[in-house]
Design an enzyme around this catalytic site. Structure first.
Site, PDB file in Angstrom:
ATOM      1  N   ASP A  14       0.861  -1.177   0.000  1.00  0.00           N
ATOM      2  CA  ASP A  14       0.000   0.000   0.000  1.00  0.00           C
ATOM      3  C   ASP A  14       0.899   1.228   0.000  1.00  0.00           C
ATOM      4  OD1 ASP A  14      -2.402   1.571   0.288  1.00  0.00           O
ATOM      5  OD2 ASP A  14      -1.833   1.892   2.370  1.00  0.00           O
ATOM      6  N   SER A  15       0.296   2.386  -0.292  1.00  0.00           N
ATOM      7  CA  SER A  15       1.049   3.637  -0.251  1.00  0.00           C
ATOM      8  C   SER A  15       1.472   3.977   1.178  1.00  0.00           C
ATOM      9  CB  SER A  15       0.177   4.765  -0.801  1.00  0.00           C
ATOM     10  OG  SER A  15      -1.050   4.802  -0.093  1.00  0.00           O
ATOM     11  N   CYS A  77      -3.697  -0.851  -2.094  1.00  0.00           N
ATOM     12  CA  CYS A  77      -3.948   0.564  -2.383  1.00  0.00           C
ATOM     13  C   CYS A  77      -4.870   0.684  -3.600  1.00  0.00           C
ATOM     14  CB  CYS A  77      -2.611   1.237  -2.677  1.00  0.00           C
ATOM     15  SG  CYS A  77      -2.740   2.973  -3.076  1.00  0.00           S
ATOM     16  N   GLU A 156      -6.570   9.010   9.424  1.00  0.00           N
ATOM     17  CA  GLU A 156      -5.259   8.884  10.074  1.00  0.00           C
ATOM     18  C   GLU A 156      -5.220   9.628  11.400  1.00  0.00           C
ATOM     19  OE1 GLU A 156      -1.839   9.314   7.634  1.00  0.00           O
ATOM     20  OE2 GLU A 156      -2.506   7.678   6.345  1.00  0.00           O
ATOM     21  N   CYS A 188     -11.141   3.201  -1.225  1.00  0.00           N
ATOM     22  CA  CYS A 188      -9.881   3.708  -0.672  1.00  0.00           C
ATOM     23  C   CYS A 188      -9.614   2.953   0.627  1.00  0.00           C
ATOM     24  CB  CYS A 188     -10.007   5.213  -0.405  1.00  0.00           C
ATOM     25  SG  CYS A 188      -8.579   5.913   0.447  1.00  0.00           S
ATOM     26  N   HIS A 190      -8.508   3.812   3.399  1.00  0.00           N
ATOM     27  CA  HIS A 190      -8.807   4.481   4.676  1.00  0.00           C
ATOM     28  C   HIS A 190     -10.295   4.550   5.011  1.00  0.00           C
ATOM     29  CE1 HIS A 190      -4.707   5.706   4.021  1.00  0.00           C
ATOM     30  NE2 HIS A 190      -4.683   6.451   5.111  1.00  0.00           N
TER      31      HIS A 190
END
Ligand code: DGL
Length: 274
Positions: A14-15, A77, A156, A188, A190
């Site tokens: 993932d990024s 990702c 985050e 996504c 997140h």
């Protein structure tokens, strides 16, 4: 020979640490598999970068995992899945599983009125990865997409129920609410962290699709098809590699994974380029 291959880990990249939401799904769907995770925390976010940069970074991330002798690669990702999956498949000869196909198939299974919303980063939405795949799978589907870039820092920050998160969700999702969608793809890594707010704002009647859950099932099927499922009877191990260890790393990683994160190793960026 197969026994040996089966013992190899699954590589996930993932990024950054967002892909841990995907690993979380794998731990319950594929508990006996070993997992090696690489998060490119030094170069996150990918969602606001150009396609060529995302492709270059994704090839480097995958190469890191290949060097760890993984039997398959999961591109956790969504941005990298949208932009780089073809290059990755052309370059490496292990099964490469992205988020877009899995999330789209799951959305098609759930929608009844064939009106599907997709939210993701700017890159995922502007590349129309989900809408192309959804329409390929069912040309009668109507797709409504919306980039929601601020959801990434909110997740985050751990602002899972913060007033600001509700306000921003109201702003982003207002136009999708008017489209009478019955299914919304969380495109996504997140967004599953914010799923309660998203569900409340979009309305209880809309089914949320977590691409991570969908992909865990696809990975299981894919490994089975290729005779690569682990024969391990005990719980698998997970190792985590990141290109930077940011402040609050442990706190955020544990929020995303939903359990303590041990065994985190730092990888020097220079060693990724090839
Ligand atoms: N992992 C990215 C995704 O799923 C979100 C964070 C980023 O922009 O890199 O699209």
């Amino acid at each position: 020979m197969n026994e040996f291959i089966n013992d190899k880990p699954i590589g996930v990249f993932d990024s950054g640490i967002g892909g841990l939401t995907v690993v979380k799904r794998f731990l319950s769907t594929l508990p006996n598999e070993n997992i090696i995770y690489f998060g490119d925390t030094a170069r996150v976010p990918y969602g606001s970068k150009s396609n060529s940069t995302v492709i270059e970074y994704s090839l480097q991330d995958a190469r890191f995992l290949i060097n760890k002798k993984v039997k398959a690669i999961v591109v956790a990702c969504n941005t990298a899945s949208s932009v780089a999956i073809e290059e990755l498949r052309k370059t490496f000869d292990v099964p490469i599983i992205g988020m877009i196909g899995a999330g789209s198939k799951s959305a098609i299974r759930h929608t009844k009125n064939k009106r599907v919303g997709v939210i993701g980063t700017n890159a995922t939405i502007s590349n129309k990865a989900y809408s192309k795949r959804l329409k390929y799978l069912d040309p009668a589907i109507e797709v409504f997409e919306k980039a929601c870039p601020l959801f990434v820092p909110l997740a985050e920050e751990g602002w899972t129920h913060h007033e600001a998160t509700y306000k921003i969700a109201e702003e982003y999702l207002a136009e999708l609410r008017e489209k009478e969608i019955d299914t919304l793809v969380l495109g996504c890594t997140h967004y599953p962290i914010l799923s309660e707010v998203i569900q409340e704002v979009i309305g209880a009647g809309v089914k949320l699709i977590d691409s991570g859950i969908a992909s865990a099932e696809v990975v299981k099927e894919e490994l089975k098809k290729n005779g690569l499922l682990s024969d391990n009877k005990s719980k698998g191990y997970s190792e985590f590699y990141v290109s930077d260890i940011p402040t609050k790393f442990k706190e955020i990683a544990e929020l995303f994974l939903g359990k303590p994160v041990k065994d985190v190793h730092k990888v020097e960026l220079e060693t990724l380029s090839f």
